[in-house]
Design an enzyme around this catalytic site. Structure first.
Site, mmCIF file in Angstrom:
data_model
loop_
_atom_site.group_PDB
_atom_site.id
_atom_site.type_symbol
_atom_site.label_atom_id
_atom_site.label_comp_id
_atom_site.label_asym_id
_atom_site.label_seq_id
_atom_site.Cartn_x
_atom_site.Cartn_y
_atom_site.Cartn_z
ATOM 1 N N CYS A 78 -11.092 0.170 4.128
ATOM 2 C CA CYS A 78 -12.245 0.035 3.227
ATOM 3 C C CYS A 78 -11.813 0.122 1.756
ATOM 4 O O CYS A 78 -11.206 -0.817 1.267
ATOM 5 C CB CYS A 78 -13.343 1.021 3.602
ATOM 6 S SG CYS A 78 -14.946 0.520 2.946
ATOM 7 N N HIS A 169 -13.758 1.360 9.040
ATOM 8 C CA HIS A 169 -13.102 2.676 9.064
ATOM 9 C C HIS A 169 -12.612 3.044 10.472
ATOM 10 O O HIS A 169 -13.325 3.726 11.207
ATOM 11 C CB HIS A 169 -14.099 3.759 8.629
ATOM 12 C CG HIS A 169 -14.447 3.713 7.183
ATOM 13 N ND1 HIS A 169 -13.780 4.458 6.233
ATOM 14 C CD2 HIS A 169 -15.380 3.011 6.508
ATOM 15 C CE1 HIS A 169 -14.291 4.218 5.041
ATOM 16 N NE2 HIS A 169 -15.274 3.339 5.186
ATOM 17 N N GLU A 171 -10.623 5.258 11.265
ATOM 18 C CA GLU A 171 -10.434 6.717 11.349
ATOM 19 C C GLU A 171 -11.719 7.434 11.742
ATOM 20 O O GLU A 171 -11.706 8.620 12.031
ATOM 21 C CB GLU A 171 -9.877 7.254 10.015
ATOM 22 C CG GLU A 171 -10.856 7.310 8.843
ATOM 23 C CD GLU A 171 -11.111 5.949 8.168
ATOM 24 O OE1 GLU A 171 -10.726 4.904 8.743
ATOM 25 O OE2 GLU A 171 -11.723 5.939 7.083
#
Ligand code: GLN
Length: 193
Positions: A78, A169, A171
């Site tokens: 991002c 994202h 993560e």
């Protein structure tokens, strides 16, 4: 192998949790010295304007460029993808330029809520869950950029050599596929001495 996680702003802790899960050694990067011995660097989500400002103030900007010149691997997610782009629009801002692409910031509107989509990628057969939060759009990519996934006809996951960038994202989901791919790039590191 040692991975650096840029930890000056944004959601770096979430990347650390993903690497913990994979049992990989990492260091939080806040100064140029922290990049010592690092094979790959993760640039997290957050606010790319603030990131760029802090990269300049801490001296990390030239240190990261040097790491790239020495053959280091990079994963930008991002805001991190915005930092990696050659050209940033809406508004224009400085960037590291490690991937030949043009990105448009906050391109899905001003909504604060996130979009969670499950989309196909070239990485494996099963589709991947992707969390988009005030995501940029990758408008244009150069010939050396491989497009690994798209949303509505626009790239959301790309790779150029040892540089990977996602506008979502990885993560923030329990799926570690993207991190594993990045570790492969970092692992094949033939860093110059
Ligand atoms: N909108 C942010 C920017 O332009 C990126 C958002 C994010 O990283 N989730 O910097």
């Amino acid at each position: 192998m040692l991975i650096g996680i840029l930890a000056i702003q944004g959601d770096f802790e979430a990347h650390a949790r993903a690497l913990d899960k994979l049992g990989v050694k990492y260091v939080f990067v806040r100064t140029p010295e922290d990049l010592q011995g690092v094979d790959g660097l993760i640039l997290p989500g957050g606010e790319s304007t603030t990131h760029m400002k802090l990269l300049a103030e801490t001296g990390l900007e030239p240190a990261i460029r040097q790491m790239a010149a020495n053959g280091g691997a990079f994963l930008g997610t991002c805001a991190g993808a915005i930092l990696l782009a050659r050209e940033v629009k809406s508004p224009e801002q400085n960037s590291l330029g490690l991937a030949d692409m043009t990105v448009m910031r906050n391109a899905y509107g001003r909504q604060l809520s996130s979009d969670v989509l499950t989309l196909p990628t070239k990485l494996r057969e099963a589709p991947l869950e992707m969390v988009f939060i005030r995501a940029p759009i990758i408008e244009k990519t150069g010939p050396r950029v491989e497009i690994l996934a798209e949303r509505e006809g626009k790239p959301v996951l790309v790779r150029q050599g040892k540089v990977m960038a996602s506008t979502f994202h990885p993560e923030l989901t329990s799926d570690t596929t993207i991190h594993e791919q990045f570790l492969k790039l970092a692992c094949n590191n033939n860093k110059k001495p």
